[in-house]
Design a protein around this motif. Structure first.
Motif, PDB file in Angstrom:
ATOM      1  N   ASN A  59       1.146  -9.313   1.927  1.00  0.00           N
ATOM      2  CA  ASN A  59       0.267  -8.143   1.832  1.00  0.00           C
ATOM      3  C   ASN A  59      -1.111  -8.544   1.295  1.00  0.00           C
ATOM      4  O   ASN A  59      -2.142  -8.047   1.777  1.00  0.00           O
ATOM      5  CB  ASN A  59       0.902  -7.087   0.939  1.00  0.00           C
ATOM      6  CG  ASN A  59       0.073  -5.827   0.857  1.00  0.00           C
ATOM      7  OD1 ASN A  59      -0.202  -5.179   1.853  1.00  0.00           O
ATOM      8  ND2 ASN A  59      -0.340  -5.469  -0.353  1.00  0.00           N
ATOM      9  N   ASP A  81      -3.689   5.035   5.329  1.00  0.00           N
ATOM     10  CA  ASP A  81      -3.183   3.839   4.663  1.00  0.00           C
ATOM     11  C   ASP A  81      -3.288   3.953   3.150  1.00  0.00           C
ATOM     12  O   ASP A  81      -4.088   4.707   2.609  1.00  0.00           O
ATOM     13  CB  ASP A  81      -3.937   2.591   5.148  1.00  0.00           C
ATOM     14  CG  ASP A  81      -5.326   2.485   4.546  1.00  0.00           C
ATOM     15  OD1 ASP A  81      -5.922   3.538   4.270  1.00  0.00           O
ATOM     16  OD2 ASP A  81      -5.805   1.362   4.345  1.00  0.00           O
ATOM     17  N   THR A 111      -1.333  -0.171  -1.765  1.00  0.00           N
ATOM     18  CA  THR A 111      -0.108  -0.689  -2.364  1.00  0.00           C
ATOM     19  C   THR A 111       1.107  -0.523  -1.467  1.00  0.00           C
ATOM     20  O   THR A 111       2.190  -0.982  -1.822  1.00  0.00           O
ATOM     21  CB  THR A 111       0.159   0.015  -3.700  1.00  0.00           C
ATOM     22  OG1 THR A 111       0.195   1.437  -3.486  1.00  0.00           O
ATOM     23  CG2 THR A 111      -0.919  -0.316  -4.704  1.00  0.00           C
ATOM     24  N   ARG A 112       0.950   0.170  -0.337  1.00  0.00           N
ATOM     25  CA  ARG A 112       2.070   0.334   0.584  1.00  0.00           C
ATOM     26  C   ARG A 112       1.913  -0.677   1.707  1.00  0.00           C
ATOM     27  O   ARG A 112       1.026  -0.576   2.543  1.00  0.00           O
ATOM     28  CB  ARG A 112       2.105   1.751   1.147  1.00  0.00           C
ATOM     29  CG  ARG A 112       3.423   2.070   1.875  1.00  0.00           C
ATOM     30  CD  ARG A 112       3.304   3.322   2.707  1.00  0.00           C
ATOM     31  NE  ARG A 112       2.800   4.438   1.930  1.00  0.00           N
ATOM     32  CZ  ARG A 112       2.215   5.489   2.473  1.00  0.00           C
ATOM     33  NH1 ARG A 112       2.022   5.553   3.774  1.00  0.00           N
ATOM     34  NH2 ARG A 112       1.786   6.486   1.717  1.00  0.00           N
ATOM     35  N   TRP A 113       2.796  -1.659   1.736  1.00  0.00           N
ATOM     36  CA  TRP A 113       2.695  -2.740   2.701  1.00  0.00           C
ATOM     37  C   TRP A 113       2.765  -2.204   4.129  1.00  0.00           C
ATOM     38  O   TRP A 113       3.517  -1.289   4.434  1.00  0.00           O
ATOM     39  CB  TRP A 113       3.807  -3.764   2.467  1.00  0.00           C
ATOM     40  CG  TRP A 113       3.787  -4.347   1.100  1.00  0.00           C
ATOM     41  CD1 TRP A 113       2.712  -4.449   0.268  1.00  0.00           C
ATOM     42  CD2 TRP A 113       4.893  -4.886   0.378  1.00  0.00           C
ATOM     43  NE1 TRP A 113       3.072  -5.042  -0.917  1.00  0.00           N
ATOM     44  CE2 TRP A 113       4.411  -5.314  -0.880  1.00  0.00           C
ATOM     45  CE3 TRP A 113       6.239  -5.057   0.664  1.00  0.00           C
ATOM     46  CZ2 TRP A 113       5.227  -5.895  -1.835  1.00  0.00           C
ATOM     47  CZ3 TRP A 113       7.047  -5.637  -0.291  1.00  0.00           C
ATOM     48  CH2 TRP A 113       6.546  -6.053  -1.523  1.00  0.00           C
ATOM     49  N   SER A 122       0.835  -0.376   5.731  1.00  0.00           N
ATOM     50  CA  SER A 122       0.303   0.958   6.010  1.00  0.00           C
ATOM     51  C   SER A 122      -1.007   0.896   6.789  1.00  0.00           C
ATOM     52  O   SER A 122      -1.273   1.768   7.631  1.00  0.00           O
ATOM     53  CB  SER A 122       0.107   1.736   4.708  1.00  0.00           C
ATOM     54  OG  SER A 122      -0.828   1.098   3.861  1.00  0.00           O
TER      55      SER A 122
END
Length: 513
Positions: A282, A333, A336-338, A340
């Protein structure tokens, strides 16, 4: 023990030598004389919310006694039989209810306990609210399934049944951990939206039993953590958790994110550390996406516009239907959300024609306020081309992140192969044919990939896992010399293993046969 008829036994399990253990608090009580008085006193004192009598049975006995009294009265009075016979139609429903109650038998202890346990599992595993046992429709549903089952109250569920299930599960996990040869820990800390800080540790290990061998993952702690998240504090907390679970000498490796405080805590504690591979991917992806930040900002502003304006969203839906495009929701997006950002661009590209048409329609409409439309600029042809090329480049990052995020499969042995495939994928693009900003992005991704995984073929943990995986062996390596060096180290490590005398005797006996 003699046959147990009292419902008090529902709350105790049999132990050796005429003793029983409370299912709620674990206290062992003596029942040498077979009396339940001590058990009832214990429940009333320690667990006052637990129902220990069957009200339905008591009502049944009262109803039966009333029926017999009525029959006795009818037999003793000369003219009473006719009057009772005349009044019978008006009492049919009550008599039917009384008879049905009389034939309803109370549930056996094991059946009652099994249903209670399943109720607890439903609440805990499916994240159901505790108040579900007070819901009238849920009560009616349970009664239709089994009228003899008495739902516990919310207080009983929270103060007795769930703590008892927690203690039982904790003992089972500790028992499995005590038999494990080596354990890997994953550690994470985060802050909720309410600014509450939490700290969690999960243990991953191979569990062996007489029935089967399987890969186990158990969350051994998830607690509120108000102390500062310094390396020293995290190290002390980890030591405390390991000592409580009795696994201090079994830790093979600890996996964390790439935060400096987590790395320091593991290093200072004397454990072996490995940074989360998905989190590292990420970081690499986010570093590469900075090269197309201008296009990303325009896409984000359009996505936010459609999410804020219900009128614009309705127009987008109608336009998609008229163009026979499947109506999919736009995705915004989150850093912190992979994956996204990739998902946002992929979805945006699928709705390209509908988005272009809707934006043109909405900007010419007077039904949308100026502040909603202000700052919204549609993408030009070059920017749409950039979005399409970025989706092709970043697709492999999503696939690999999804693969390594699986819980029931070992992923450490595949990491070197994934890095190898990432490099091959990025090198497969003809750089000169890509847009200028995408060219810079690919070059940045290659640089970050080489920098963050430059020592992966010398990492003892990862190389040995790759060699020992029968699917991969040497195919995960890029450098032949690195493979030979890893094999030599593995041979040296195996040669230093000491086998117990008993096992040596068994081997020699088998060879002689």
């Amino acid at each position: 023990m003699s046959k147990k008829k009292s419902t008090v036994w529902l709350h105790f399990s049999e132990e050796k030598e005429k003793k029983v253990k409370c299912l709620f608090c674990g206290q062992v009580l003596s029942v040498s004389n077979g009396s339940t008085c001590g058990l009832i006193r214990h429940l009333n004192k320690r667990h006052p919310t637990q129902i220990i009598t069957r009200q339905g049975l008591q009502e049944c006995e009262i109803s039966v006694s009333n029926v017999s009294d009525e029959n006795n009265y009818s037999a003793s009075q000369p003219g009473a039989r006719e009057s009772v016979h005349d009044a019978r139609p008006s009492n049919t429903s009550s008599r039917a209810g009384t008879i049905s109650q009389y034939f309803e038998r109370p549930l056996p202890m094991t059946k009652q306990r099994n249903i209670d346990n399943q109720l607890v599992k439903m609440v805990v595993k499916e994240y159901q609210p505790l108040c579900i046992v007070e819901d009238p429709e849920f009560k009616r549903f349970i009664n239709m399934l089994n009228p003899n089952y008495k739902l516990p109250t919310r207080k009983t569920l929270s103060t007795s049944l769930i703590p008892a299930a927690y203690k039982e599960t904790l003992e089972a996990v500790k028992n499995r951990l005590s038999k494990a040869f080596a354990i890997c820990l994953t550690v994470d800390g985060w802050t909720s939206r309410a600014h509450d800080s939490f700290f969690s540790v999960t243990a991953h290990y191979i569990s062996e039993s007489s029935e089967r061998t399987f890969l186990a993952s158990d969350l051994i702690t998830c607690v509120s953590y108000a102390d500062r998240h310094t390396g020293e504090n995290i190290k002390n907390k980890l030591r405390e958790i390991c000592d409580e679970c009795g696994i201090a000498n079994k830790i093979a490796v600890i996996v964390t994110d790439n935060a400096a405080n987590m790395k320091a805590a593991v290093r200072d504690g004397g454990w072996r550390h490995w940074g989360c591979f998905a989190h590292t991917l990420n970081l690499i992806a986010q570093a590469g996406l900075t090269e197309i930040q201008a296009v990303l900002d325009k896409v984000k502003s359009i996505v936010r516009f459609f999410k804020k304006s219900s009128y614009a969203y309705a127009k987008l839906k109608n336009t998609s239907e008229s163009m026979q495009i499947p109506m999919l929701k736009l995705i915004n997006d989150v850093v912190t959300r992979w994956n996204s950002t990739y998902e946002m661009l992929e979805r945006f590209l699928k709705l390209k024609d509908a988005v272009i048409a809707t934006l043109a329609l909405v900007k010419s409409s007077m039904q949308v306020r100026d502040e909603f439309v202000k700052g919204i600029a549609p993408l030009n042809n070059e920017e749409w081309l950039i979005v399409a090329e970025v989706v092709k480049v970043m697709e492999i990052f999503k696939c690999i992140t999804t693969l390594v995020s699986q819980e029931k499969h070992v992923s450490a042995s595949s990491i070197m192969l994934y890095v190898k495939q990432l490099k091959k994928h990025l090198q497969s693009f003809a750089i000169k044919e890509l847009a200028c900003s995408v060219q810079k992005m690919v070059q940045k991704l290659v640089h970050e990939l080489n920098d963050r995984f430059k020592d992966i073929e010398t990492n003892e943990l990862i190389t040995q896992a790759t060699i020992l995986d029968p699917r991969l062996k040497k195919f995960g390596f890029i450098n032949e010399l690195s493979y030979k060096s890893a094999v030599d180290k593995l041979y040296s490590k195996v040669a230093n293993i000491t086998i117990a005398n008993q096992e040596i005797e068994i081997v020699e006996a088998n060879e002689s046969q």
